[in-house]
Design a protein around this motif. Structure first.
Motif, PDB file in Angstrom:
ATOM      1  N   THR A  54       0.847  -1.180   0.000  1.00 40.05           N
ATOM      2  CA  THR A  54       0.000   0.000   0.000  1.00 40.05           C
ATOM      3  C   THR A  54       0.885   1.234   0.000  1.00 40.05           C
ATOM      4  O   THR A  54       1.553   1.539   0.988  1.00 40.05           O
ATOM      5  CB  THR A  54      -0.921   0.024   1.234  1.00 40.05           C
ATOM      6  OG1 THR A  54      -1.735  -1.145   1.227  1.00 40.05           O
ATOM      7  CG2 THR A  54      -1.803   1.264   1.215  1.00 40.05           C
ATOM      8  N   LEU A  55       0.914   1.928  -1.107  1.00 35.74           N
ATOM      9  CA  LEU A  55       1.720   3.147  -1.218  1.00 35.74           C
ATOM     10  C   LEU A  55       1.062   4.284  -0.446  1.00 35.74           C
ATOM     11  O   LEU A  55      -0.158   4.282  -0.233  1.00 35.74           O
ATOM     12  CB  LEU A  55       1.875   3.533  -2.680  1.00 35.74           C
ATOM     13  CG  LEU A  55       2.721   2.601  -3.546  1.00 35.74           C
ATOM     14  CD1 LEU A  55       2.506   2.906  -5.024  1.00 35.74           C
ATOM     15  CD2 LEU A  55       4.192   2.730  -3.189  1.00 35.74           C
ATOM     16  N   PRO A  56       1.815   5.265  -0.029  1.00 37.59           N
ATOM     17  CA  PRO A  56       1.211   6.441   0.594  1.00 37.59           C
ATOM     18  C   PRO A  56       0.217   7.101  -0.357  1.00 37.59           C
ATOM     19  O   PRO A  56       0.331   6.965  -1.584  1.00 37.59           O
ATOM     20  CB  PRO A  56       2.416   7.356   0.865  1.00 37.59           C
ATOM     21  CG  PRO A  56       3.586   6.436   0.922  1.00 37.59           C
ATOM     22  CD  PRO A  56       3.282   5.338  -0.052  1.00 37.59           C
ATOM     23  N   PRO A  57      -0.760   7.832   0.172  1.00 41.37           N
ATOM     24  CA  PRO A  57      -1.742   8.490  -0.697  1.00 41.37           C
ATOM     25  C   PRO A  57      -1.091   9.571  -1.555  1.00 41.37           C
ATOM     26  O   PRO A  57      -0.039  10.107  -1.211  1.00 41.37           O
ATOM     27  CB  PRO A  57      -2.735   9.099   0.298  1.00 41.37           C
ATOM     28  CG  PRO A  57      -1.960   9.263   1.566  1.00 41.37           C
ATOM     29  CD  PRO A  57      -0.994   8.120   1.600  1.00 41.37           C
ATOM     30  N   GLY A  58      -1.751   9.883  -2.651  1.00 43.85           N
ATOM     31  CA  GLY A  58      -1.235  10.919  -3.531  1.00 43.85           C
ATOM     32  C   GLY A  58      -2.124  11.088  -4.735  1.00 43.85           C
ATOM     33  O   GLY A  58      -3.111  10.367  -4.908  1.00 43.85           O
ATOM     34  N   PRO A  59      -1.818  12.031  -5.595  1.00 47.03           N
ATOM     35  CA  PRO A  59      -2.635  12.256  -6.794  1.00 47.03           C
ATOM     36  C   PRO A  59      -2.560  11.062  -7.737  1.00 47.03           C
ATOM     37  O   PRO A  59      -1.549  10.364  -7.805  1.00 47.03           O
ATOM     38  CB  PRO A  59      -2.000  13.498  -7.435  1.00 47.03           C
ATOM     39  CG  PRO A  59      -0.610  13.545  -6.894  1.00 47.03           C
ATOM     40  CD  PRO A  59      -0.670  12.959  -5.523  1.00 47.03           C
ATOM     41  N   LYS A  60      -3.637  10.818  -8.452  1.00 46.43           N
ATOM     42  CA  LYS A  60      -3.704   9.676  -9.363  1.00 46.43           C
ATOM     43  C   LYS A  60      -2.811   9.926 -10.574  1.00 46.43           C
ATOM     44  O   LYS A  60      -2.969  10.918 -11.283  1.00 46.43           O
ATOM     45  CB  LYS A  60      -5.143   9.446  -9.818  1.00 46.43           C
ATOM     46  CG  LYS A  60      -5.328   8.166 -10.620  1.00 46.43           C
ATOM     47  CD  LYS A  60      -6.798   7.914 -10.944  1.00 46.43           C
ATOM     48  CE  LYS A  60      -6.974   6.611 -11.723  1.00 46.43           C
ATOM     49  NZ  LYS A  60      -8.404   6.351 -12.027  1.00 46.43           N
ATOM     50  N   PRO A  61      -1.865   9.003 -10.838  1.00 47.12           N
ATOM     51  CA  PRO A  61      -0.941   9.227 -11.957  1.00 47.12           C
ATOM     52  C   PRO A  61      -1.540   8.805 -13.298  1.00 47.12           C
ATOM     53  O   PRO A  61      -2.409   7.944 -13.367  1.00 47.12           O
ATOM     54  CB  PRO A  61       0.241   8.318 -11.589  1.00 47.12           C
ATOM     55  CG  PRO A  61      -0.369   7.205 -10.795  1.00 47.12           C
ATOM     56  CD  PRO A  61      -1.528   7.810 -10.044  1.00 47.12           C
ATOM     57  N   LEU A  62      -1.051   9.413 -14.351  1.00 45.10           N
ATOM     58  CA  LEU A  62      -1.396   9.022 -15.710  1.00 45.10           C
ATOM     59  C   LEU A  62      -0.406   7.968 -16.199  1.00 45.10           C
ATOM     60  O   LEU A  62       0.700   7.849 -15.654  1.00 45.10           O
ATOM     61  CB  LEU A  62      -1.351  10.237 -16.644  1.00 45.10           C
ATOM     62  CG  LEU A  62      -2.355  11.359 -16.380  1.00 45.10           C
ATOM     63  CD1 LEU A  62      -2.094  12.516 -17.346  1.00 45.10           C
ATOM     64  CD2 LEU A  62      -3.785  10.870 -16.508  1.00 45.10           C
ATOM     65  N   PRO A  63      -0.758   7.200 -17.211  1.00 40.23           N
ATOM     66  CA  PRO A  63       0.199   6.248 -17.769  1.00 40.23           C
ATOM     67  C   PRO A  63       1.451   6.968 -18.271  1.00 40.23           C
ATOM     68  O   PRO A  63       1.379   8.082 -18.782  1.00 40.23           O
ATOM     69  CB  PRO A  63      -0.571   5.603 -18.931  1.00 40.23           C
ATOM     70  CG  PRO A  63      -2.015   5.811 -18.590  1.00 40.23           C
ATOM     71  CD  PRO A  63      -2.087   7.118 -17.877  1.00 40.23           C
ATOM     72  N   ILE A  64       2.563   6.334 -18.112  1.00 42.95           N
ATOM     73  CA  ILE A  64       3.885   6.770 -18.586  1.00 42.95           C
ATOM     74  C   ILE A  64       4.391   8.010 -17.839  1.00 42.95           C
ATOM     75  O   ILE A  64       5.433   7.973 -17.201  1.00 42.95           O
ATOM     76  CB  ILE A  64       3.913   7.031 -20.110  1.00 42.95           C
ATOM     77  CG1 ILE A  64       3.510   5.761 -20.855  1.00 42.95           C
ATOM     78  CG2 ILE A  64       5.302   7.499 -20.548  1.00 42.95           C
ATOM     79  CD1 ILE A  64       3.410   5.932 -22.355  1.00 42.95           C
ATOM     80  N   THR A  90      -2.518  14.441   4.883  1.00 34.96           N
ATOM     81  CA  THR A  90      -1.604  13.327   5.055  1.00 34.96           C
ATOM     82  C   THR A  90      -0.210  13.826   5.397  1.00 34.96           C
ATOM     83  O   THR A  90       0.191  14.902   4.958  1.00 34.96           O
ATOM     84  CB  THR A  90      -1.545  12.458   3.780  1.00 34.96           C
ATOM     85  OG1 THR A  90      -0.692  11.345   4.013  1.00 34.96           O
ATOM     86  CG2 THR A  90      -1.031  13.240   2.580  1.00 34.96           C
ATOM     87  N   LYS A  91       0.521  13.029   6.186  1.00 31.64           N
ATOM     88  CA  LYS A  91       1.883  13.381   6.577  1.00 31.64           C
ATOM     89  C   LYS A  91       2.921  12.734   5.677  1.00 31.64           C
ATOM     90  O   LYS A  91       4.095  13.041   5.767  1.00 31.64           O
ATOM     91  CB  LYS A  91       2.135  12.958   8.031  1.00 31.64           C
ATOM     92  CG  LYS A  91       1.227  13.650   9.040  1.00 31.64           C
ATOM     93  CD  LYS A  91       1.460  13.096  10.423  1.00 31.64           C
ATOM     94  CE  LYS A  91       0.508  13.746  11.429  1.00 31.64           C
ATOM     95  NZ  LYS A  91       0.671  13.165  12.795  1.00 31.64           N
ATOM     96  N   ILE A  92       2.452  11.823   4.851  1.00 40.59           N
ATOM     97  CA  ILE A  92       3.347  11.161   3.910  1.00 40.59           C
ATOM     98  C   ILE A  92       2.573  10.934   2.616  1.00 40.59           C
ATOM     99  O   ILE A  92       1.413  10.515   2.648  1.00 40.59           O
ATOM    100  CB  ILE A  92       3.898   9.835   4.485  1.00 40.59           C
ATOM    101  CG1 ILE A  92       4.826   9.137   3.480  1.00 40.59           C
ATOM    102  CG2 ILE A  92       2.785   8.906   4.951  1.00 40.59           C
ATOM    103  CD1 ILE A  92       5.603   7.962   4.073  1.00 40.59           C
ATOM    104  N   ALA A  93       3.175  11.271   1.504  1.00 43.52           N
ATOM    105  CA  ALA A  93       2.479  11.185   0.214  1.00 43.52           C
ATOM    106  C   ALA A  93       3.374  10.526  -0.822  1.00 43.52           C
ATOM    107  O   ALA A  93       4.606  10.478  -0.664  1.00 43.52           O
ATOM    108  CB  ALA A  93       2.068  12.577  -0.264  1.00 43.52           C
ATOM    109  N   CYS A  94       2.749  10.015  -1.870  1.00 45.57           N
ATOM    110  CA  CYS A  94       3.479   9.414  -2.985  1.00 45.57           C
ATOM    111  C   CYS A  94       3.044  10.101  -4.270  1.00 45.57           C
ATOM    112  O   CYS A  94       1.853  10.119  -4.600  1.00 45.57           O
ATOM    113  CB  CYS A  94       3.210   7.913  -3.059  1.00 45.57           C
ATOM    114  SG  CYS A  94       4.010   7.111  -4.473  1.00 45.57           S
ATOM    115  N   ILE A  95       3.990  10.670  -4.967  1.00 41.34           N
ATOM    116  CA  ILE A  95       3.732  11.343  -6.237  1.00 41.34           C
ATOM    117  C   ILE A  95       4.566  10.633  -7.294  1.00 41.34           C
ATOM    118  O   ILE A  95       5.796  10.672  -7.240  1.00 41.34           O
ATOM    119  CB  ILE A  95       4.126  12.829  -6.171  1.00 41.34           C
ATOM    120  CG1 ILE A  95       3.450  13.510  -4.981  1.00 41.34           C
ATOM    121  CG2 ILE A  95       3.788  13.545  -7.470  1.00 41.34           C
ATOM    122  CD1 ILE A  95       4.141  14.775  -4.534  1.00 41.34           C
TER     123      ILE A  95
END
Length: 546
Positions: A54-64, A90-95
């Motif tokens: 489970t990755l940290p929350p973050g904005p939904k990425p597009l392909p590539i 959130t205190k931790i995010a994944c972009i």
């Protein structure tokens, strides 16, 4: 599972019909048991995968491209990242940028997990165009990924360059530049006082100190009679700051390497031009010195000559197993630049902000000056030996580091293996950034976090104020095995710069201004307008160096 049961039924029926020996039946059942065990194990892995990964929350990425489009259209990226994390609570995010997971952290607990408890995993650096260029292809200590080259250069820097012994050895050179700072500001002001650009003065003091320590030079050219920088030194320092401004600046080609050929954001051209400018001044000095030492090294009687600066130290290092020079010419040039970059921005940035805040609150300024008069007096200039007793001045510097960090994030850390942090999965190779802003302005740690209050840093037992915080309430020089090895030098330069300006001169807001402008630049964390202060000498005239 149904298919396997069905297969078992038909196979058993077949055995009964064909009267195959029981030996083969047992072989089949053993094989089937192995297959079932492997299938069940695989199912458990698949069922646990989601929980583990489970990755940290973050904005939904597009392909590539991932979230690169959001980064490009929301500049500066660091302000967009902080707003996004606040909005998501959130205190931790994944972009995800391209294929890279950029993990951003805004709380000290998670920061300690990364930099202290799992320091052995989060000990590498990313490979970026913006760091590859000024490190000469990763030959230095600060920005080089974990590996043999980093280990080699770390041993050199910690034991031969920034050791306690070397710090004491270079004391007189640092004091010479503190005296020159006093002389320069005094010559600008004379007895009547004048408006001083604090940023310019602070940056060139830092440039002078590190040039003197590295190359035993204040000036590359003739300099100025009043002690100020000449055009060569101005160009040199400006180029250092230009490189600093583009290191880890979220360049598109760092995440989509095939775009580097096009240099879409222009970062590579800017960095290469700045590097060429620095090499124009550094390389002739370094090449001449290398040639001198290696020529003299062939003459046994001349090796008794003593080193005069860090460049001499680096050149004279030898491989204990072969006796050959330990460092190549490129390694020496790269490491000299690495140390110059590390020394010029943090002390000058903190001092400008501290003085701006003090001008807006004269009581803080008055208290700092009173401490200097009690500890130093007015019959001599402040010395490094006074610094341990200047707790309030150090508290002002520490408060500037807390409230006004030099950059939004620390230098990225890269995990060398998959890891779990704060209940989230952090993939190997991620770029992990800890927010200096959010640590220092955290309302759960600091009361009135946006107010400049130096006294908050006094220790209850009366012990000395330190400019670093192992609990990560602020991030001045980082920590852990990838923390800044020059903490002592950086702390000394910062406190000495601020103490020299406060002790030697009376500072007030210029008559044309009601107060100092305390607005951050939109693009970075510096003051939006360089600080102008009205300075007037406050000590007897004979104390100011001629």
């Amino acid at each position: 599972m149904v298919c396997i049961s069905h297969l078992t039924y038909h196979y058993t029926h077949f055995m009964e019909l064909t009267n195959v020996s029981s030996t083969f039946s047992w072989v089949f059942y053993i094989a089937l048991s192995v297959v079932l065990t492997l299938v069940i194990h695989k199912l458990k892995q698949l069922l646990g995968f989601r929980k583990k990964h489970t990755l940290p929350p973050g904005p939904k990425p597009l392909p590539i491209i991932g979230c690169l489009h959001l980064m490009v259209f929301n500049k500066p990226a660091f302000r967009w990242i902080h707003k996004m994390m606040d909005k998501m609570n959130t205190k931790i995010a994944c972009i995800r940028l391209g294929k890279v997971h950029v993990i951003t952290v805004t709380c000290p607990e998670v920061g300690q997990e990364l930099l202290v408890r799992q320091d052995n995993i989060f000990c590498s650096r990313p490979v970026h165009m913006s760091t590859q260029i000024p490190t000469y292809g990763y030959l230095t200590v600060a920005l080089t990924p974990h590996g043999d080259q980093w280990k080699k250069m770390k041993r050199v820097v910690t034991s031969e360059v920034l050791s306690t012994q070397k710090h004491s050895w270079l004391h007189d050179k640092r004091m010479a530049e503190a005296d020159n700072l006093t002389r320069y500001v005094y010559n600008l002001c004379n007895n009547d006082g004048c408006i001083v650009k604090v940023r310019t003065v602070a940056q060139h003091y830092c440039g002078n100190v590190i040039r003197k320590l590295m190359l035993n030079k204040r000036y590359f050219g003739k300099g100025r009679v009043d002690g100020g920088p000449g055009p060569e030194e101005i160009e040199h320092v400006d180029s250092l700051f230009k490189i600093l401004g583009y290191i880890n600046a979220f360049s598109i080609s760092d995440y989509l390497p095939w775009l580097r050929l096009f240099d879409l954001d222009g970062h590579e051209e800017i960095l290469r031009n700045a590097l060429e400018c620095i090499k124009k001044y550094n390389d002739p000095v370094i090449d001449e010195r290398i040639d001198m030492w290696r020529r003299n090294g062939k003459k046994e009687e001349k090796m008794t000559e003593e080193a005069q600066d860090i460049l001499d130290v680096l050149i004279r290092l030898t491989d204990p197993s072969t006796g050959a020079p330990l460092l190549t010419s490129s390694e020496i040039k790269a490491q000299i630049l690495d140390l110059m970059l590390a020394a010029v921005d943090n002390p000058s940035h903190a001092t400008e902000w501290a003085l701006a805040e003090m001008l807006n609150d004269p009581k803080i300024l008055e208290r700092a000056v009173e401490e200097l008069d009690q500890v130093v007096g007015r019959d001599r200039l402040v010395q490094e030996s006074d610094l341990p007793k200047l707790n309030y001045v150090k508290a002002c510097a520490r408060e500037a580091f807390r409230l006004h960090p030099v950059s939004a994030f620390n230098v990225p850390h890269v995990p060398t293996a998959d890891a779990n942090v704060a209940g989230y999965f952090i993939p190997k190779g991620s770029h992990v950034l800890i927010s200096r802003i959010s640590l220092g302005r955290n309302p759960k740690i600091w009361k009135e976090p946006l107010k400049f209050k130096p006294e908050r840093h006094f220790n209850p037992d009366g012990s000395q104020v330190n400019l670093v915080d192992p609990k990560l309430g602020l991030l001045s020089f980082s920590t852990g095995r990838r923390g800044c090895p020059g903490v002592v030098l950086g702390s000394t330069m910062t406190t000495m710069l601020l103490a020299t300006l406060l002790h030697g001169f009376t500072w007030t807001t210029p008559p044309s201004m009601m107060s100092s402008n305390l607005v951050e630049s939109e693009d970075d964390l510096s003051l939006s307008k360089t600080l102008h202060g009205f300075a007037k000498p406050r000590l007897p005239k004979n104390l100011y160096p001629n």
